[in-house]
Scaffold this active site. Structure first.
Site, PDB file in Angstrom:
ATOM      1  CB  SER A 221      -1.100  -0.021   1.091  1.00 58.73           C
ATOM      2  OG  SER A 221      -1.716   0.896   0.583  1.00 58.73           O
ATOM      3  CD  GLU A 339      -5.626  -4.294  -3.716  1.00 52.18           C
ATOM      4  OE1 GLU A 339      -5.647  -4.103  -2.901  1.00 52.18           O
ATOM      5  OE2 GLU A 339      -4.775  -4.982  -4.280  1.00 52.18           O
ATOM      6  CG  HIS A 433      -5.786  -2.474   0.728  1.00 50.75           C
ATOM      7  ND1 HIS A 433      -4.695  -1.924   0.100  1.00 50.75           N
ATOM      8  CD2 HIS A 433      -5.111  -1.850   1.884  1.00 50.75           C
ATOM      9  CE1 HIS A 433      -3.937  -1.420   0.315  1.00 50.75           C
ATOM     10  NE2 HIS A 433      -3.725  -1.219   1.327  1.00 50.75           N
TER      11      HIS A 433
END
Length: 550
Positions: A221, A339, A433
């Protein structure tokens, strides 16, 4: 020469950490190993054959008049420093909403520039992985149990995890800060912290059994975004030899002094924030309580990003990578199928009807609309909206990275994490995610309190073992391999990729057309001086007037 001058002015002073040697400390016990690093002597802990050294400072605390300055050297300590526990997390918003990612980080402080080392304590030099945590450059810490490096270290690598300044304390740009800088820049302090940590690794990791010439930077990320920043930055060149970018996002970033791509300059954003905080001078800003300042900046809508300043970052990431100016290193990159399922704030609401959806897409994407609607059809609006944002942020970026590194002649490996298990699937969080992290770290039993619980089954442990093997192998050799698991071919071999489902499965040509569509959309946004981030699909600006060559 340019990178060297900046390192001299901003980061290379960290090298002074190595100029003073601590006096020889007493020998450690079997479970309290002592390492005599050139930065100082530290005593950690050993369990199951892995030595862990935590909370080691790599730069001076950036407080008081050192707030918003490049990381500075820390005085060498005498005797033996206790390295049995993590250092404080960096200051971050205290009123963050609860989510599956929430955990108790304990004490936070501006005195947070520390790192942690896990080593198999073998003789010789082991390859090194330096982990950069995620959290939108706003939150997170290297002390998350999820990031414990012991399982990876058991594969014969040294694992390092780092803290770096976050939010307004790590990324504030301001004309007055630029004026007091010897090279005329401001912002990017959190990135300079990362470079300082890598400099520490270069000069000290051999004492922990690591090879300073075999370093892999890795992150997920915002950590993946940081990996790209470091690949693009001239001041980080030569400090790493491989890269892993998990769920990275190659979005537009502010320019230091000019308004471009729909965003004010970073200095203007800083001036606006200072005005909102009723801080007429740097002295007033530096005098504010760090936690109150961080909370107030977050409430005012301050968004931390790297700034294109011509020194730390010399251009937009898309341009640096398109021109082949990034670090020429092998890369492992990928994203997750779900995600946006845990990041729904990034996705716009679905239109009321399929007809409304198609009308908006045709109006905003013009001649790209037919391909857009093929990939993200109106027959399932909810899923199409989620997939659009996923691919515009993470999918396109992952394939872009492996394509560009392949073009530089470097082995590059693409993956899609598409694994589900009962608790995640029941919460509609299949492949969410960061859901790959427990598996690739080998910590499926160390997730945060609200994380969908991973079953303690042979199947889940087998998937984790395979991913730990692939990641450790890439750190060692630049090629991901796992005993008894599918062969992971480089992307340059017929656009190869690896799917992580119930088990690893090799594939070819991931999501045909996805990359080309989003590459064209970004190209048009650049030509029209528009931002590219999560403003896609039904909230996209009008791209119909963009150049046909895109």
């Amino acid at each position: 020469m340019f990178a060297r001058s900046l390192l001299t002015a901003a980061v290379a002073a960290v090298a002074l950490l190595t100029t003073a040697f601590a006096p020889p400390p007493p020998a450690g016990t079997s479970d309290r190993p002592t390492v005599h690093a050139s930065a100082g002597a530290v005593q950690g802990r050993e369990a199951d054959g892995i030595q862990a050294f935590k909370g080691i400072p790599y730069a001076a605390p950036p407080v008081g008049q050192n707030r918003w300055r490049p990381p500075a050297p820390i005085a060498a300590w005498s005797g033996v420093r206790d390295a049995s526990d993590y250092g404080a997390a960096c200051i971050q918003p205290s009123r963050a909403p609860a989510s599956i990612y929430s955990s108790d980080l304990g004490r936070t402080s501006e005195d947070c520039l520390t790192l942690n080392v896990w080593t198999p304590a073998t003789t010789g030099k082991a390859p090194v992985m330096v982990w950069i945590h995620g959290g939108a450059l706003v939150a997170g810490s290297s002390k998350e149990p999820l990031y414990d490096g012991a399982a990876l270290a058991k594969q014969g690598i040294v694992v390092v995890s780092i803290n770096y300044r976050l939010g307004v304390l790590g990324f504030l740009a301001h004309p007055d800060l630029s004026a007091e800088s010897p090279v005329g820049i401001s912002g990017n302090y959190g990135l300079m912290d990362q470079v300082a940590a890598l400099t520490w690794v270069k000069r000290n990791i051999a004492s922990f059994g690591g090879d300073p010439d075999q370093v892999t930077i890795a992150g997920e990320s915002a950590g993946g975004l940081s990996v790209m920043y470091l690949m693009a930055s001239p001041i980080a060149r030569g400090l790493f030899q491989r890269a892993i970018a998990q769920s990275a996002y190659m979005i537009s970033t502010p320019e230091l002094k000019e308004a471009r791509y729909g965003a004010p300059s970073a200095e203007t954003a800083g001036t606006t924030l200072a005005r909102a905080l009723q801080a007429p001078s740097l002295q007033v800003l530096r005098g504010k309580d760090a936690q109150e300042l961080t909370d107030a900046a977050a409430m005012s809508g301050f968004s931390p990003f790297g700034a294109v300043d011509g020194k730390v970052l010399t251009g937009q990431l898309v341009d640096v990578f398109a021109q082949g100016r990034q670090a020429p290193v092998p890369i492992l990159a990928g994203f997750n199928s779900g995600e946006i399922r845990s990041l729904r704030v990034l996705a716009p609401p679905a239109p009321r009807t399929a007809a409304d959806y198609e009308a908006v897409i045709r109006a905003r994407y013009g001649d790209l609309a037919d391909e857009f609607l093929r990939l993200y059809p109106s027959s399932d609006l909810g899923e199409s909206v989620l997939a659009t944002t996923r691919d515009a942020l993470y999918g396109w970026t992952s394939e872009r990275l492996v394509r560009d590194q392949t073009a530089l002649g470097k082995p590059s490996f693409l993956y899609l994490f598409d694994h589900g298990y009962p608790a995640a699937d029941q919460a509609n969080l299949h492949g969410f995610h960061a859901s790959e992290l427990p598996f690739m770290f080998g910590n499926i039993d160390r997730t945060t309190p609200r994380w969908p619980a991973i079953p303690d089954t042979a199947e889940e442990h087998a998937l984790s073992a395979a991913m730990v093997g692939y990641w450790a192998s890439f750190v060692k050799t630049g090629r991901p391999e796992a005993p008894g698991a599918a062969v992971w071919a480089p992307y340059g071999t017929d656009e190869a990729w690896m799917a992580f489902k119930a088990a690893p499965k090799a594939g070819r040509d991931l999501m045909p057309g996805m990359f080309d569509l989003h590459r064209a959309a970004v190209c048009r946004r650049q030509a029209l001086n528009l931002a590219w981030n999560w403003n896609v699909g039904v909230v996209s600006p009008d791209l119909s007037a963009g150049p046909a060559g895109c």
